[in-house]
Design a protein around this motif. Structure first.
Motif, short mmCIF file in Angstrom:
data_model
loop_
_atom_site.label_atom_id
_atom_site.label_comp_id
_atom_site.label_asym_id
_atom_site.label_seq_id
_atom_site.Cartn_x
_atom_site.Cartn_y
_atom_site.Cartn_z
N ALA A 42 0.82 -1.31 -0.08
CA ALA A 42 -0.27 -0.05 0.16
C ALA A 42 1.02 1.13 -0.12
O ALA A 42 0.48 2.51 -0.37
CB ALA A 42 -0.93 -0.07 1.21
N GLY A 43 2.07 1.17 0.64
CA GLY A 43 3.05 2.34 0.57
C GLY A 43 3.85 2.41 -0.66
O GLY A 43 4.99 2.66 -0.67
N GLY A 44 3.29 1.82 -1.91
CA GLY A 44 4.29 1.95 -3.04
C GLY A 44 5.37 0.81 -3.32
O GLY A 44 6.42 1.15 -3.68
N ASN A 45 4.97 -0.12 -2.83
CA ASN A 45 5.97 -1.25 -2.56
C ASN A 45 7.33 -0.91 -2.16
O ASN A 45 8.72 -1.24 -2.36
CB ASN A 45 6.23 -1.82 -4.12
CG ASN A 45 5.10 -2.52 -4.64
OD1 ASN A 45 4.40 -3.27 -4.00
ND2 ASN A 45 4.67 -1.92 -5.85
N ALA A 46 7.15 -0.39 -0.89
CA ALA A 46 8.52 0.04 0.05
C ALA A 46 9.45 -1.41 0.22
O ALA A 46 8.48 -2.33 0.44
CB ALA A 46 8.11 0.65 1.25
N PRO A 47 10.54 -1.25 -0.03
CA PRO A 47 11.23 -2.48 0.27
C PRO A 47 11.46 -3.01 1.89
O PRO A 47 11.78 -3.95 1.94
CB PRO A 47 12.81 -2.28 -0.34
CG PRO A 47 12.82 -0.64 -0.36
CD PRO A 47 11.63 -0.36 -0.76
N TYR A 48 11.37 -1.99 2.74
CA TYR A 48 11.77 -2.25 3.94
C TYR A 48 10.50 -1.85 4.85
O TYR A 48 9.94 -0.88 4.71
CB TYR A 48 12.80 -1.62 4.56
CG TYR A 48 14.03 -2.19 3.82
CD1 TYR A 48 14.76 -3.08 4.05
CD2 TYR A 48 14.66 -1.32 3.08
CE1 TYR A 48 15.90 -3.57 3.39
CE2 TYR A 48 15.70 -1.62 2.14
CZ TYR A 48 16.69 -2.64 2.34
OH TYR A 48 17.65 -3.00 1.89
N GLY A 49 10.19 -2.71 5.78
CA GLY A 49 8.82 -2.10 6.73
C GLY A 49 8.99 -2.91 8.17
O GLY A 49 9.87 -4.05 8.36
N VAL B 110 -4.73 2.35 7.16
CA VAL B 110 -6.27 2.84 7.54
C VAL B 110 -7.01 2.26 6.30
O VAL B 110 -6.54 3.19 5.18
CB VAL B 110 -6.46 4.23 8.08
CG1 VAL B 110 -8.19 4.70 8.28
CG2 VAL B 110 -5.75 4.36 9.34
N ASP B 111 -8.04 1.52 6.23
CA ASP B 111 -8.69 1.09 5.15
C ASP B 111 -7.99 1.06 3.82
O ASP B 111 -8.27 1.52 2.92
CB ASP B 111 -9.67 2.47 4.86
CG ASP B 111 -10.95 2.85 5.83
OD1 ASP B 111 -11.01 1.93 6.48
OD2 ASP B 111 -11.19 3.93 5.80
N GLY B 112 -7.04 0.10 4.24
CA GLY B 112 -5.98 -0.40 2.99
C GLY B 112 -5.16 0.76 2.48
O GLY B 112 -4.40 0.52 1.36
N GLU B 113 -4.92 1.76 3.24
CA GLU B 113 -4.16 2.95 2.78
C GLU B 113 -2.92 2.93 3.71
O GLU B 113 -3.34 2.91 4.95
CB GLU B 113 -4.82 4.22 2.43
CG GLU B 113 -5.71 4.14 1.32
CD GLU B 113 -6.93 5.13 1.15
OE1 GLU B 113 -6.90 6.15 2.47
OE2 GLU B 113 -7.62 5.11 0.32
N ALA B 114 -1.65 3.31 3.37
CA ALA B 114 -0.81 3.89 4.25
C ALA B 114 -0.75 5.28 4.50
O ALA B 114 -0.40 5.95 3.64
CB ALA B 114 0.61 3.31 3.68
#
Length: 404
Positions: free
Chosen positions: A123-130, A165-169
């Motif tokens: 959801a965060g634009g395919n961030a590589p780290y989380g 929230v609601d599928g959004e970062a």
């Protein structure tokens, strides 16, 4: 005279018998217990050990109000360190003593997991780290900074803290990223950010900045309104965007031991902050509004748009509000409450507490944090963002996380 002496001796003997337990009318055991409890409480209250500059967080994570009181108003920074044994992540909370005015219990235990991390990264634009991070529910005694040391290397130089929230970062704030050498050849990753809200699970998403500035400018910026502080939040792509340099520098300075509110060029320079006043929540609760106050509610909810003003060192949020309202002819009413040693703002622009429901009234925040003490106790610092907002729901509708 002899009679008086006899009476005195009788009374003395009776008193001795009473205190030695010889009297048949004994004191009830529950009374003794209550007295003992009172004495014990008093002793505990006077034997609280003063916190050091660096402290270890206990297993339950609780730093008591009495402990926090020992550093309330003190110069310098106070750190509290802990470690998540499962993931091997160490963390350090940093408070400024001078910002603590109303000490309350602090639950500083931090929990880490990989829960939902893959879908949040996507959801965060395919961030590589989380990383998922849970901050316990509490009323923050003061703005704090949180520093993490990960037992792994993140090839990243850009990061944000988000809520899912609601599928959004949805972005909450920026995170400073740094790498350091660990034991042997193993590298570690340092993360730091300012904590303004707690009581939820948050996600740190990180990646590399785009090297081509032109490409960065042309990229579509994904933003979502977080609904709490009327600020734009940025979804994170492979290289998280929307990094606020001021926020990053402030968190980095706090972690390095420099006061975030310290003014480095105090002499010969003006001191400025921004202030705004709005009551847009009333527009969403119009049926609850006192009909006699309808004419005092602006159509867009803004009584004073965000304005930069000068202040003198030592002035408080109350001082700035009072002067701004006077200069702009905005009605303002406040009363001094001796019990709290502070002014309480009852009304602004003829809108008072309880005018829009039993949970309505004025609240203030500074840099996104809602202080747990009066506005005349909060000293302003350069660059502070002061927001006065009318709440119709005890702060929940304006972003005060404590009541959610």
């Amino acid at each position: 005279m002899k009679r008086k002496r006899k009476v005195f001796l009788v009374l003395l003997i009776a008193f001795v018998i009473l205190i030695t337990g010889g009297c048949s009318q004994k004191v009830k055991s529950d009374q003794i217990t209550q007295l003992d409890r009172v004495e014990t409480t008093e002793k505990k209250g006077t034997s609280v050990k003063k916190l050091e500059k660096i402290n270890q967080i206990p297993d339950d994570g609780i730093i008591t109000a009495a402990q926090m009181d020992t550093i309330s108003g003190e110069d310098g920074q106070f750190q509290f360190s802990g470690k998540d044994q499962d993931k091997g992540i160490t963390y350090v909370w940093t408070y400024e003593g001078k910002r603590i005015k109303n000490p309350v219990d602090q639950n500083l235990k931090v929990e880490f997991s990989d829960a939902k991390i893959e879908e949040v990264k996507k959801a965060g634009g395919n961030a590589p780290y989380g990383l998922a991070i849970t901050l316990q529910k509490m009323n923050l005694a003061a703005p704090a900074a949180l520093g993490l040391t990960l037992n792994e290397k993140w090839d990243a130089d850009n990061a944000v803290l988000c809520k899912y929230v609601d599928g959004e970062a949805r972005k909450v704030c920026d995170v400073v990223v740094g790498s350091v050498s660990g034991i042997g050849d193993k590298a570690l990753t340092n993360l730091a950010f300012n904590v303004l809200e707690v009581g939820d699970t948050y996600y740190i998403l990180a990646g590399k900045s785009k090297e081509d500035n032109e490409e960065n400018k042309g990229a579509e910026e994904k933003t979502k309104n977080n609904g709490n502080n009327d600020q734009q939040s940025h979804e994170v792509d492979n290289s998280p965007t929307g990094n606020n340099q001021n926020d990053s520098e402030q968190a980095a300075e706090t972690q390095s031991g420099q006061s975030s509110g310290e003014n480095q060029n105090d002499q010969g320079s003006s001191h400025t902050c921004t202030i705004s006043i709005e009551c847009s929540t009333i527009l969403n609760n119009w049926d609850d509004l006192n009909e006699a106050k309808a004419d005092f509610v602006p159509s867009d909810g803004w009584i004073l748009y965000t304005s930069e003003v000068e202040y003198s060192p030592g002035e408080t949020v109350y001082d700035v509000l009072y002067r701004v309202c006077k200069d702009t002819s905005i009605q303002m009413s406040a009363k001094y409450t001796p019990a709290y040693g502070s002014y309480y703002v009852e009304g602004i622009n003829q809108l008072y507490e309880f005018d829009c429901g039993e949970l309505s009234g004025w609240m203030y925040s500074v840099n996104g944090w809602f202080p747990n003490y009066g506005c005349s106790q909060y000293e302003v610092s350069d660059g502070d963002i002061i927001e006065w907002r009318y709440t119709c729901d005890l702060g929940r509708d304006v972003g005060d996380q404590y009541y959610e």
